[in-house]
Design a protein around this motif. Structure first.
Motif, PDB file in Angstrom:
ATOM      1  N   THR A 169      25.740  40.494  44.649  1.00 32.01           N
ATOM      2  CA  THR A 169      24.827  41.431  44.006  1.00 32.01           C
ATOM      3  C   THR A 169      24.522  41.063  42.560  1.00 32.01           C
ATOM      4  O   THR A 169      23.615  41.628  41.965  1.00 32.01           O
ATOM      5  CB  THR A 169      25.398  42.864  44.065  1.00 32.01           C
ATOM      6  OG1 THR A 169      26.736  42.867  43.591  1.00 32.01           O
ATOM      7  CG2 THR A 169      25.380  43.403  45.488  1.00 32.01           C
ATOM      8  N   ALA A 170      25.294  40.115  42.001  1.00 29.34           N
ATOM      9  CA  ALA A 170      25.025  39.701  40.618  1.00 29.34           C
ATOM     10  C   ALA A 170      25.589  38.311  40.373  1.00 29.34           C
ATOM     11  O   ALA A 170      26.591  37.920  40.968  1.00 29.34           O
ATOM     12  CB  ALA A 170      25.645  40.688  39.633  1.00 29.34           C
ATOM     13  N   VAL A 177      32.277  39.089  32.429  1.00 28.72           N
ATOM     14  CA  VAL A 177      33.213  39.382  33.509  1.00 28.72           C
ATOM     15  C   VAL A 177      33.714  40.834  33.472  1.00 28.72           C
ATOM     16  O   VAL A 177      33.867  41.470  34.523  1.00 28.72           O
ATOM     17  CB  VAL A 177      34.378  38.356  33.535  1.00 28.72           C
ATOM     18  CG1 VAL A 177      35.357  38.587  32.390  1.00 28.72           C
ATOM     19  CG2 VAL A 177      35.087  38.384  34.874  1.00 28.72           C
ATOM     20  N   ASN A 178      33.945  41.379  32.289  1.00 29.04           N
ATOM     21  CA  ASN A 178      34.400  42.781  32.210  1.00 29.04           C
ATOM     22  C   ASN A 178      33.312  43.738  32.689  1.00 29.04           C
ATOM     23  O   ASN A 178      33.612  44.747  33.338  1.00 29.04           O
ATOM     24  CB  ASN A 178      34.862  43.129  30.795  1.00 29.04           C
ATOM     25  CG  ASN A 178      36.182  42.450  30.455  1.00 29.04           C
ATOM     26  OD1 ASN A 178      36.966  42.136  31.349  1.00 29.04           O
ATOM     27  ND2 ASN A 178      36.401  42.218  29.177  1.00 29.04           N
ATOM     28  N   GLU A 179      32.060  43.421  32.388  1.00 32.41           N
ATOM     29  CA  GLU A 179      30.951  44.228  32.901  1.00 32.41           C
ATOM     30  C   GLU A 179      30.893  44.139  34.424  1.00 32.41           C
ATOM     31  O   GLU A 179      30.597  45.111  35.114  1.00 32.41           O
ATOM     32  CB  GLU A 179      29.623  43.753  32.304  1.00 32.41           C
ATOM     33  CG  GLU A 179      29.513  43.924  30.797  1.00 32.41           C
ATOM     34  CD  GLU A 179      28.339  43.146  30.219  1.00 32.41           C
ATOM     35  OE1 GLU A 179      27.305  43.008  30.904  1.00 32.41           O
ATOM     36  OE2 GLU A 179      28.469  42.676  29.072  1.00 32.41           O
ATOM     37  N   GLY A 180      31.169  42.958  34.954  1.00 37.19           N
ATOM     38  CA  GLY A 180      31.189  42.776  36.404  1.00 37.19           C
ATOM     39  C   GLY A 180      32.257  43.621  37.070  1.00 37.19           C
ATOM     40  O   GLY A 180      32.015  44.258  38.098  1.00 37.19           O
ATOM     41  N   PHE A 181      33.467  43.642  36.475  1.00 35.90           N
ATOM     42  CA  PHE A 181      34.542  44.485  37.012  1.00 35.90           C
ATOM     43  C   PHE A 181      34.179  45.961  36.924  1.00 35.90           C
ATOM     44  O   PHE A 181      34.469  46.735  37.833  1.00 35.90           O
ATOM     45  CB  PHE A 181      35.864  44.215  36.291  1.00 35.90           C
ATOM     46  CG  PHE A 181      36.572  42.984  36.773  1.00 35.90           C
ATOM     47  CD1 PHE A 181      36.964  42.859  38.103  1.00 35.90           C
ATOM     48  CD2 PHE A 181      36.868  41.953  35.899  1.00 35.90           C
ATOM     49  CE1 PHE A 181      37.624  41.727  38.553  1.00 35.90           C
ATOM     50  CE2 PHE A 181      37.523  40.816  36.335  1.00 35.90           C
ATOM     51  CZ  PHE A 181      37.897  40.697  37.661  1.00 35.90           C
ATOM     52  N   ARG A 191      29.783  41.817  45.279  1.00 33.53           N
ATOM     53  CA  ARG A 191      30.447  40.649  44.729  1.00 33.53           C
ATOM     54  C   ARG A 191      29.602  40.102  43.583  1.00 33.53           C
ATOM     55  O   ARG A 191      28.403  39.969  43.712  1.00 33.53           O
ATOM     56  CB  ARG A 191      30.619  39.540  45.772  1.00 33.53           C
ATOM     57  CG  ARG A 191      31.709  39.820  46.785  1.00 33.53           C
ATOM     58  CD  ARG A 191      33.080  39.556  46.175  1.00 33.53           C
ATOM     59  NE  ARG A 191      34.117  39.608  47.181  1.00 33.53           N
ATOM     60  CZ  ARG A 191      35.050  40.528  47.236  1.00 33.53           C
ATOM     61  NH1 ARG A 191      35.098  41.495  46.337  1.00 33.53           N
ATOM     62  NH2 ARG A 191      35.975  40.498  48.154  1.00 33.53           N
ATOM     63  N   SER A 192      30.262  39.778  42.481  1.00 37.96           N
ATOM     64  CA  SER A 192      29.602  39.112  41.361  1.00 37.96           C
ATOM     65  C   SER A 192      30.139  37.687  41.282  1.00 37.96           C
ATOM     66  O   SER A 192      31.341  37.478  41.370  1.00 37.96           O
ATOM     67  CB  SER A 192      29.873  39.838  40.057  1.00 37.96           C
ATOM     68  OG  SER A 192      29.302  41.123  40.069  1.00 37.96           O
TER      69      SER A 192
END
Length: 196
Positions: A169-170, A177-181, A191-192
């Motif tokens: 999705t990204a 990475v923190n934004e992804g989590f 899943r990023s």
């Protein structure tokens, strides 16, 4: 591997079976595809987020249930002529989802727990829901035999039987990475992929 493996290696899905998948994150969406690959006739996806349910349909779910707005137990019984699902694959990892598995599976059916909750957390069940020869198993990695399963998954992806592209999705940088989590925790991402 966990979701597809649960459907192909752990569960005893027979051709035409009704399979319910609870939780439509990456593992649950892989389980939806695995149930389809195993020959399930009905694949019922359950989640709390409509976007994930739409993606589940794209990946092979024949029916979807938003458990935030609909009684999932009533819905699965309606979709299975009152019996319940032959196999329930749980991938949500919440006490509510674990309890739903034992209520939604038919007598003699099979439940595979894939999700996890805090090891100190209590999970309650209605005692009667555990009767009638229901089988409950826990699986962490879908019964993986890497030398056999990884080439099979790769071939299924190359042949178009396993859709991995739509699980991404990204695409994010390492700095994001923190934004992804955070997006994953909010249920906005499946899943990023980190691009270096």
């Amino acid at each position: 591997m966990t979701g597809v493996g649960a459907a192909l290696n752990i569960a005893s899905i027979q051709y035409g079976d009704a399979v319910m998948v609870i939780g439509c994150g990456a593992v649950g969406l892989a389980a939806v595809q695995g149930a389809r690959m195993a020959g399930a006739g009905t694949v019922i996806a359950v989640d709390l987020v409509d976007n994930k349910l739409r993606l589940a349909q794209k990946l092979g779910a024949t029916h979807t249930i938003n458990a935030a707005s609909e009684d999932a137990i009533e819905a699965v019984r309606r979709l299975t002529g009152g019996r319940g699902a032959d196999v329930v694959l749980e991938a949500a990892g919440s006490p509510r989802a674990f309890r739903l598995t034992s209520e939604a599976v038919r007598p003699g059916g099979e439940v595979i727990w894939l999700g996890k909750t805090d090891v100190t957390e209590d999970v309650a069940f209605r005692w009667g829901s555990l009767m009638q020869e229901k089988r409950i198993r826990r699986s962490s990695y879908g019964g993986a035999r890497p030398l056999r399963d990884f080439p099979m998954l790769a071939r299924a992806a190359l042949d178009g039987r396993l859709n991995l592209k739509d699980l991404i999705t990204a695409r994010i940088s390492l700095e994001q990475v923190n934004e992804g989590f955070a997006a994953l925790k909010r249920g906005e991402a499946i899943r990023s992929v980190v691009i270096f």
